[in-house]
Design a protein around this motif. Structure first.
Motif, short mmCIF file in Angstrom:
data_model
loop_
_atom_site.label_atom_id
_atom_site.label_comp_id
_atom_site.label_asym_id
_atom_site.label_seq_id
_atom_site.Cartn_x
_atom_site.Cartn_y
_atom_site.Cartn_z
N ALA A 49 1.54 -8.40 -5.11
CA ALA A 49 3.02 -8.07 -4.63
C ALA A 49 4.22 -7.82 -5.88
N VAL A 50 4.03 -8.93 -6.66
CA VAL A 50 4.85 -8.91 -7.93
C VAL A 50 4.68 -7.49 -8.74
N GLN A 51 3.58 -7.35 -9.20
CA GLN A 51 3.15 -6.31 -10.03
C GLN A 51 3.26 -4.53 -9.04
N GLY A 52 3.39 -4.89 -7.79
CA GLY A 52 3.62 -3.64 -7.04
C GLY A 52 2.14 -2.87 -6.96
N THR A 53 1.09 -3.73 -6.90
CA THR A 53 -0.36 -3.09 -6.80
C THR A 53 -0.83 -3.35 -5.27
N ASP A 54 -1.88 -2.75 -5.02
CA ASP A 54 -2.55 -3.05 -3.67
C ASP A 54 -3.43 -4.18 -3.75
N PHE A 62 -0.18 -2.68 0.30
CA PHE A 62 0.68 -3.34 -0.84
C PHE A 62 1.25 -4.48 0.01
N THR A 64 3.73 -7.55 0.99
CA THR A 64 5.19 -7.97 1.03
C THR A 64 5.38 -9.07 0.21
N LYS A 65 6.20 -9.07 -0.73
CA LYS A 65 6.56 -10.16 -1.63
C LYS A 65 7.26 -11.50 -0.97
N THR A 100 12.52 -10.72 -10.89
CA THR A 100 12.53 -9.30 -10.12
C THR A 100 13.18 -9.22 -8.80
N SER A 101 13.52 -10.68 -8.09
CA SER A 101 13.97 -10.87 -6.73
C SER A 101 15.29 -11.26 -6.67
N GLU A 104 16.90 -10.14 -3.55
CA GLU A 104 16.06 -10.55 -2.46
C GLU A 104 16.42 -11.91 -2.05
#
Length: 123
Positions: A49-54, A62, A64-65, A100-101, A104
């Motif tokens: 999730a952090v890397q934005g990968t599946d 993908f 949800t962080k 990165t959050s 959020e």
């Protein structure tokens, strides 16, 4: 069942179990038998999730962080599970989540709470 379907199911189940465990009266057998696998799945999904990968790789799903961060936060309430989280390099992942959050609130709050919980880990 395909291996990717199994991994996806395990990741979803891991979140559900972590939510159930938020009550802090965890079962000792669970901590010894299931915990290492559960923590491994949760940290892998959070990393994805952090890397934005599946997750699992190639599934086009993908994570949800905030959801996986919530699960890791609940797991971090247990002393035994804190040790497992540290073995899975959760500090590095938490640094990335925090970086990165910031906007959020839900994710950021779970990350800070997890870091707080881990700070009381005894060796």
């Amino acid at each position: 069942m395909k291996s990717k379907d199994l991994e996806k199911g395990c990741a979803s189940a891991a979140v559900a179990v972590a939510v159930l465990l938020r009550e802090e009266d965890q079962n000792k057998a669970f901590e010894e038998d299931v915990a290492p696998f559960l923590v491994s799945v949760m940290t892998a999904a959070l990393n994805a999730a952090v890397q934005g990968t599946d997750f699992p790789a190639g599934s086009c799903i993908f994570p949800t962080k905030w959801r996986y961060m919530m699960g890791v936060c609940y797991l971090s309430r247990s002393q035994k599970l804190r040790s497992e989280l540290l073995k899975n390099d959760i500090i590095n992942t938490l640094n990335q989540v925090i970086d990165t959050s910031r906007s959020e609130k839900r994710t950021f709050g779970y990350a800070l709470t997890t870091l707080w919980n881990l700070s009381s880990t005894t060796s």
